[in-house]
Every structure is written in structure tokens, then in C-alpha cells.
Design an enzyme around this catalytic site. Structure first.
Site, PDB file in Angstrom:
ATOM      1  CG  HIS A   1      -1.771  -1.324   1.483  1.00  0.00           C
ATOM      2  ND1 HIS A   1      -3.028  -1.818   0.507  1.00  0.00           N
ATOM      3  CD2 HIS A   1      -1.542  -1.727   2.378  1.00  0.00           C
ATOM      4  CE1 HIS A   1      -3.570  -2.696   1.377  1.00  0.00           C
ATOM      5  NE2 HIS A   1      -2.662  -3.131   2.184  1.00  0.00           N
TER       6      HIS A   1
HETATM    7  O1  RIB Z   1      -4.735   0.754   5.093  1.00  0.00           O
HETATM    8  C1  RIB Z   1      -3.134  -0.565   4.456  1.00  0.00           C
HETATM    9  C2  RIB Z   1      -2.294   0.656   5.407  1.00  0.00           C
HETATM   10  O2  RIB Z   1      -2.589   0.783   7.028  1.00  0.00           O
HETATM   11  C3  RIB Z   1      -1.033   0.554   5.269  1.00  0.00           C
HETATM   12  O3  RIB Z   1      -0.591   1.698   5.522  1.00  0.00           O
HETATM   13  C4  RIB Z   1      -0.538  -0.160   6.155  1.00  0.00           C
HETATM   14  O4  RIB Z   1      -0.069   0.878   6.411  1.00  0.00           O
HETATM   15  C5  RIB Z   1      -1.565   0.289   7.706  1.00  0.00           C
HETATM   16  O5  RIB Z   1      -1.131   1.231   8.612  1.00  0.00           O
END
Ligand code: RIB
Ligand code: CA
Length: 303
Positions: free
Chosen positions: A232
């Protein structure tokens, strides 16, 4: 750019990518995947490992309202899976991320603010100085989602869910907002194959990345029976440094605060001309995932 983060396996990947591709000015930390003491310690260890000459400032240890939700099951007890990085050369430069965000965006206009964790620090900085919204070149965040994709619940993504009031404040701030949500980041997946490639590099960063990817792969194998997982957070960094790899569209986005089943949802109005509110955000829908992954791997190799 300034990265606001909760390292975090994919936050670590984002910092590695920023070290290679961005002019990284500073890092602020927030509680999220794991408690603040761990997210801050991890940021300091990553700074040392990467030889970054940047400040690290610790911020909020919980959301504006309610109790902190952690994601230890995804990121491990201390946040970087079972990877143990060397002790940092120094600790955080302050415990006041909000002051750092306000002062740094005043002394240097045109910075991109790249939040990749819960938005508590950013919301508090906007409360302290609403003008911040118009001094930054953008707030390009990993968080939320379009097209109803959730992870921490059927409706909500973790960063928005962890502090919905903060997310609401950011989405209503008037800043130039770009949202890299789950609908986008789920298209960018790394796993066992990339871990094996990192293992052959023979550097501390290559070994760390291999360990992070192996841990992440084990989690996704157990949860989804697939040998890779969405990376992500690097997507938000690379959306700033390599915007040509992403397709974004203007949308009206609202954060749900009261829904019994939908609290923390980023409600994206997909109705085009029938949308009730003006667009307040550029929402990412498309990405050249192979190119993004190649940039992440190159950053690891060249760290
Ligand atoms: O949903 C994904 C996010 O939540 C990313 O930033 C991961 O590191 C968590 O913080
Ligand atoms: Ca994160």
C-alpha cells in the site's frame, strides 16, 4: 516531501522508496499498525539503516476520538514483522510532530505531505494552522478506498478507520488531496518472488526488504492463500515522484463517522454529473503496477 507514517511493513518499503526517488525532508510518526513507541523506533532505525539526513518527530499516540486500533496481526508485535534492524544512531528529534509539520511547511512552501498511517497528526496540524492546507503542494495519502473496498471492515480501510474524525478533517481541509486507496493499492502486489530477489542483493537493505516481504507473504498466504500482498504505502510516495504511473480522477469524497457498519468509510461519489458535492479529492483508480514494483526493487538494490 514529508512522510507521516506508522511503520509498519509497507511504511518501511515507502521510506526505502522515498530515500531513492524523493527529496525526503522529514518523517513524522503516529500510532497505527503498532503503538507510537514502536512506529517511532522503527522510523529511527530505518533512517539510520538508509543513512538519511532527515529529522524524525514523534506525534499522536492515539486517535482524536476513541481507542487506538492496532494491526499487529499484519505487521507483527513491533511493526516490522520479524525483522530486527540495528539500533538507530539517534532517537526522535522531538515528540511534537504537529509543531514540526506546521513550522516546516511554513519555512518551506510547496512540500508534498505524504501521510501513510492514521491521519491524527495531519488533522491536529490543520487545526493548529488551517493555512497549512494551502501551503503544501499536496496531501497525497495512502488511505480510504473507492468502489467499496474495505480491509479492517467491509466498508473501511485501516488508516481511515483508525481515526475517522482525523480523516474527515483532512478531507474537508481544502488541501490539494490525492487518495491512493485500497482499490488502487490492491493492484500492486509483492511477495515471495521479490523476497527471493532481494535476498540475492547481499546488503542490509536487501536483507531487511527480503525479511519484510517474507513476513508479509506468510500473512497473506494464511489469510488469502496467495503468495503476495498489496504494498500500500509505497504507492503514495511514487504517486508524487512518478505521477505518470497513476490515473486519478476528481471525486467528492466524504468520511462516514456515525454508521454502525460503515464508520471510517471513505464514501466516493461515483455519479459523475449527478454528484451532490464539488470534488474535494483526486482519487487513484489506475496504476502501472509493474513499473511501480520495478522502482521499489531498484530502490532496494541501490540503497
Ligand atoms: O490499509 C493499509 C494501511 O494500513 C497501510 O498504510 C498499512 O501500513 C496500514 O497502516
Ligand atoms: Ca502505514
Amino acid at each position: 516531501m514529508i512522510i507521516d507514517c506508522d511503520p509498519g511493513v509497507d511504511d518501511a518499503m515507502a521510506i526505502i522508496a522515498a530515500a531513492r526517488w524523493a527529496d525526503l525532508v522529514g518523517i513524522t510518526t503516529v500510532a497505527g499498525n503498532v503503538p507510537l513507541e514502536h512506529t517511532t523506533a522503527n522510523a529511527c532505525r530505518l533512517r539510520s539503516m538508509l543513512g538519511l539526513d532527515v529529522e524524525v518527530h514523534a506525534g499522536a499516540d492515539g486517535p482524536l476520538v476513541g481507542e487506538q486500533e492496532f494491526a499487529r496481526h499484519v505487521h507483527g508485535e513491533t511493526g516490522l514483522g520479524d525483522v530486527v534492524l540495528p539500533e538507530p544512531d539517534r532517537g526522535p528529534d522531538s515528540e511534537d510532530a504537529v509543531a514540526y509539520l506546521v513550522e516546516t511547511t511554513r519555512s518551506e512552501e510547496g512540500l508534498h505531505l505524504v501521510p501513510i498511517g492514521p491521519l491524527t497528526n495531519v488533522a491536529l496540524a490543520l487545526r493548529a494552522d488551517p493555512g497549512l492546507a494551502h501551503r503544501v503542494a499536496s496531501i497525497t495519502l495512502m488511505g480510504g478506498s473507492a468502489l467499496g473496498v474495505g480491509n479492517v471492515s467491509a466498508a473501511a480501510e485501516f488508516n481511515a478507520f483508525a481515526d475517522p474524525e482525523a480523516a474527515d478533517q483532512v478531507f474537508r481541509s481544502g488541501a490539494k488531496l490525492r487518495m491512493l486507496g485500497l482499490n488502487l493499492t490492491h493492484q500492486v502486489r509483492m511477495g515471495a518472488i521479490h523476497a527471493a530477489e532481494c535476498q540475492t542483493i547481499g546488503s542490509p537493505v536487501g536483507d531487511a526488504m527480503a525479511g519484510l516481504l517474507e513476513f508479509y507473504t506468510v500473512f497473506h498466504l494464511a489469510e488469502e492463500d496467495v503468495a503476495d500482498g498489496p504494498v500500500h504505502d509505497p504507492c503514495a510516495v511514487l504517486a508524487v515522484t512518478h505521477p505518470e504511473l497513476f490515473t486519478l480522477e476528481a471525486r467528492s469524497v466524504q468520511v462516514e463517522l456515525a454508521g454502525a457498519h460503515t464508520r471510517g468509510m471513505t464514501l466516493v461519489d461515483e455519479r459523475g454529473p449527478w454528484a451532490t458535492a464539488e470534488a474535494n479529492c483526486e482519487v487513484a483508480y489506475g496504476v502501472d503496477a509493474d513499473a511501480v514494483i520495478a522502482l521499489i526493487m531498484k530502490a532496494v538494490r541501490e540503497a
